[in-house]
Design an enzyme around this catalytic site. Sequence first.
Site, PDB file in Angstrom:
ATOM      1  N   ASP A 162       0.849  -1.199   0.000  1.00 36.06           N
ATOM      2  CA  ASP A 162       0.000   0.000   0.000  1.00 36.06           C
ATOM      3  C   ASP A 162       0.883   1.247   0.000  1.00 36.06           C
ATOM      4  OD1 ASP A 162      -2.942   1.104   0.693  1.00 36.06           O
ATOM      5  OD2 ASP A 162      -1.446   2.278   1.790  1.00 36.06           O
ATOM      6  N   TYR A 199       3.184   9.812  -0.633  1.00 34.91           N
ATOM      7  CA  TYR A 199       4.275   9.273   0.187  1.00 34.91           C
ATOM      8  C   TYR A 199       5.635   9.491  -0.480  1.00 34.91           C
ATOM      9  CZ  TYR A 199       0.431   6.574   2.388  1.00 34.91           C
ATOM     10  OH  TYR A 199      -0.737   6.179   2.999  1.00 34.91           O
ATOM     11  N   LYS A 237      -2.682   5.823  -4.384  1.00 35.31           N
ATOM     12  CA  LYS A 237      -3.773   6.757  -4.096  1.00 35.31           C
ATOM     13  C   LYS A 237      -3.564   8.081  -4.804  1.00 35.31           C
ATOM     14  CE  LYS A 237      -3.629   4.736   0.526  1.00 35.31           C
ATOM     15  NZ  LYS A 237      -2.201   4.644   0.856  1.00 35.31           N
ATOM     16  N   HIS A 269      -7.528   9.567  -2.164  1.00 35.67           N
ATOM     17  CA  HIS A 269      -6.863   9.489  -0.858  1.00 35.67           C
ATOM     18  C   HIS A 269      -7.670  10.139   0.273  1.00 35.67           C
ATOM     19  CE1 HIS A 269      -2.519   9.294   0.922  1.00 35.67           C
ATOM     20  NE2 HIS A 269      -3.411   9.096   1.866  1.00 35.67           N
TER      21      HIS A 269
HETATM   22  N1  LIG Z   1      -5.225   6.374   3.598  1.00 35.52           N
HETATM   23  C1  LIG Z   1      -4.660   7.118   4.541  1.00 35.52           C
HETATM   24  O1  LIG Z   1      -4.982   8.304   4.722  1.00 35.52           O
HETATM   25  C2  LIG Z   1      -3.625   6.516   5.411  1.00 35.52           C
HETATM   26  C3  LIG Z   1      -3.071   5.313   5.060  1.00 35.52           C
HETATM   27  N2  LIG Z   1      -2.107   4.731   5.839  1.00 35.52           N
HETATM   28  C4  LIG Z   1      -1.574   3.431   5.389  1.00 35.52           C
HETATM   29  O2  LIG Z   1      -1.581   2.514   6.484  1.00 35.52           O
HETATM   30  C5  LIG Z   1      -0.267   2.050   6.723  1.00 35.52           C
HETATM   31  C6  LIG Z   1      -0.052   1.746   8.192  1.00 35.52           C
HETATM   32  O3  LIG Z   1      -0.383   2.851   8.995  1.00 35.52           O
HETATM   33  P1  LIG Z   1       0.688   3.686   9.842  1.00 35.52           P
HETATM   34  O4  LIG Z   1       0.131   5.035  10.058  1.00 35.52           O
HETATM   35  O5  LIG Z   1       1.989   3.572   9.199  1.00 35.52           O
HETATM   36  O6  LIG Z   1       0.678   3.009  11.288  1.00 35.52           O
HETATM   37  P2  LIG Z   1       0.772   1.535  11.911  1.00 35.52           P
HETATM   38  O7  LIG Z   1      -0.386   1.388  12.823  1.00 35.52           O
HETATM   39  O8  LIG Z   1       1.017   0.519  10.874  1.00 35.52           O
HETATM   40  O9  LIG Z   1       2.044   1.674  12.846  1.00 35.52           O
HETATM   41  C7  LIG Z   1       3.322   1.896  12.355  1.00 35.52           C
HETATM   42  C8  LIG Z   1       4.231   2.143  13.558  1.00 35.52           C
HETATM   43  O10 LIG Z   1       4.277   0.990  14.373  1.00 35.52           O
HETATM   44  C9  LIG Z   1       5.624   0.482  14.448  1.00 35.52           C
HETATM   45  N3  LIG Z   1       5.529  -0.982  14.337  1.00 35.52           N
HETATM   46  C10 LIG Z   1       5.261  -1.716  13.257  1.00 35.52           C
HETATM   47  N4  LIG Z   1       5.260  -3.023  13.550  1.00 35.52           N
HETATM   48  C11 LIG Z   1       5.531  -3.124  14.865  1.00 35.52           C
HETATM   49  C12 LIG Z   1       5.679  -4.216  15.745  1.00 35.52           C
HETATM   50  N5  LIG Z   1       5.531  -5.465  15.332  1.00 35.52           N
HETATM   51  N6  LIG Z   1       5.954  -3.948  17.035  1.00 35.52           N
HETATM   52  C13 LIG Z   1       6.112  -2.673  17.481  1.00 35.52           C
HETATM   53  N7  LIG Z   1       5.980  -1.588  16.687  1.00 35.52           N
HETATM   54  C14 LIG Z   1       5.691  -1.821  15.388  1.00 35.52           C
HETATM   55  C15 LIG Z   1       6.367   1.114  13.286  1.00 35.52           C
HETATM   56  O11 LIG Z   1       7.724   1.333  13.590  1.00 35.52           O
HETATM   57  P3  LIG Z   1       8.942   0.719  12.697  1.00 35.52           P
HETATM   58  O12 LIG Z   1       8.733   1.130  11.280  1.00 35.52           O
HETATM   59  O13 LIG Z   1      10.147   1.326  13.329  1.00 35.52           O
HETATM   60  O14 LIG Z   1       8.865  -0.766  12.902  1.00 35.52           O
HETATM   61  C16 LIG Z   1       5.647   2.451  13.152  1.00 35.52           C
HETATM   62  O15 LIG Z   1       6.166   3.369  14.108  1.00 35.52           O
HETATM   63  C17 LIG Z   1       0.601   3.188   6.197  1.00 35.52           C
HETATM   64  O16 LIG Z   1       1.949   2.810   6.012  1.00 35.52           O
HETATM   65  C18 LIG Z   1      -0.123   3.543   4.933  1.00 35.52           C
HETATM   66  O17 LIG Z   1       0.159   2.610   3.925  1.00 35.52           O
HETATM   67  C19 LIG Z   1      -1.703   5.320   7.012  1.00 35.52           C
HETATM   68  C20 LIG Z   1      -2.197   6.544   7.406  1.00 35.52           C
HETATM   69  C21 LIG Z   1      -3.205   7.243   6.619  1.00 35.52           C
HETATM   70  O1  LIG Z   2      -0.596   8.244   5.409  1.00 34.27           O
HETATM   71  C1  LIG Z   2      -1.491   8.721   4.717  1.00 34.27           C
HETATM   72  O2  LIG Z   2      -1.943   8.107   3.760  1.00 34.27           O
HETATM   73  C2  LIG Z   2      -2.042  10.061   5.014  1.00 34.27           C
HETATM   74  O3  LIG Z   2      -2.734  10.612   4.243  1.00 34.27           O
HETATM   75  C3  LIG Z   2      -1.834  10.692   6.307  1.00 34.27           C
HETATM   76  O4  LIG Z   2      -1.124  10.021   7.225  1.00 34.27           O
HETATM   77  C4  LIG Z   2      -1.481  12.153   6.230  1.00 34.27           C
HETATM   78  O5  LIG Z   2      -0.281  12.328   5.569  1.00 34.27           O
HETATM   79  C5  LIG Z   2      -1.467  12.693   7.593  1.00 34.27           C
HETATM   80  O6  LIG Z   2      -0.448  12.961   8.113  1.00 34.27           O
HETATM   81  C6  LIG Z   2      -2.779  12.794   8.262  1.00 34.27           C
HETATM   82  O7  LIG Z   2      -2.678  13.078   9.588  1.00 34.27           O
END
Ligand SMILES: NC(=O)C1=CN([C@@H]2O[C@H](COP(=O)(O)OP(=O)(O)OC[C@H]3O[C@@H](n4cnc5c(N)ncnc54)[C@H](OP(=O)(O)O)[C@@H]3O)[C@@H](O)[C@H]2O)C=CC1
Ligand SMILES: O=C(O)C(=O)[C@@H](O)[C@H](O)C(=O)CO
Length: 277
Positions: A48, A53, A78, A111
Amino acid sequence: MSAPELDAVRLADGVAIPQLGVGVFQVPADDAQRVVEDALELGYRHVDTAAAYVNEAGVGAALQASGLRREEVFVTSKLRNGDQGYDEALRAYDDTCDRLGVDRLDLYLVHWPNPSAGRYADSWRALRRLHAEGRVRAVGVSNFLPEHLDALDGVPAVNQIELHPTFQQRDLVAVCRERGIVVEAYSPLGQGADLDDPVVTSTAHAHDVTPAQVVLAWHLQNGHVVIPKSSRRERLAENLAASALRLGADELQAITDLDRGHRTGSDPATFSLSQIR
Ligand SMILES: NC(=O)C1=CN([C@@H]2O[C@H](COP(=O)(O)OP(=O)(O)OC[C@H]3O[C@@H](n4cnc5c(N)ncnc54)[C@H](OP(=O)(O)O)[C@@H]3O)[C@@H](O)[C@H]2O)C=CC1
Ligand SMILES: O=C(O)C(=O)[C@@H](O)[C@H](O)C(=O)CO
């Protein structure tokens, strides 16, 4: 636990999406190839990303380097807020495919509704055209509230929303399910914030697994598509292995009871163009 076969969820148009994928928000462009190569080597088959990004090229390089056939990996990207509009969205899709080095995506999402710009319905029409022309396998939205879904012609295959134990958006999930929209959980670990809860840690202790695996098993057993992000190979492996964990009904309910409206990201009702490219 070893990495098991990944389950898939069927979208309304029959396309199968692996239920667990890897997200790459906040993975710097220079790291994206390594992270996604690691993920694919470990067995992930769903990535994803997003134009916003600024790491699509690295994801594409990993797809090439993996040696996997294109149809073996489910790729989502997205439409960024700054490219909303009918013609703009068509152009942005081509640019995203170019950066990723693919002929077509498996899933393309609007998005954010970005309601102050008033262009999400036009953007969505462009995505439907891409789908009707067979240029993308499935189209959907992200961060859409019921009023945004109501304003669309047709039904998105997916709504990707913030969803984790302390922020479950149950009304929105119910609306999506009534309409046949698959719910994809973003920030499924609450960006790490949900992992310290005593209910989560004690359940992890009882099963001799990690808190992240407990939270991810809760998502999977609740039918969410889930896309945890990690830049660390050992955590990528740990998260993937969560699909082998089975929680009991009481354990699932105790995690469901953690819901307390703890949003970690932005509010789609107000999140605007200026806050994301
Ligand atoms: N459509 C939208 O608007 C959005 C989409 N997204 C999508 O969702 C995905 C995931 O969401 P995200 O916001 O990144 O948050 P997550 O809930 O996936 O958490 C990520 C965090 O958790 C840590 N982490 C991951 N695995 C572990 C583990 N096994 N144990 C402890 N800590 C862990 C990571 O650190 P580390 O990397 O150091 O392991 C990072 O700090 C994004 O990457 C993106 O693709 C996210 C936000 C908004
Ligand atoms: O990660 C994504 O896909 C987002 O759109 C968001 O995390 C965005 O960049 C943000 O920071 C919203 O709080």
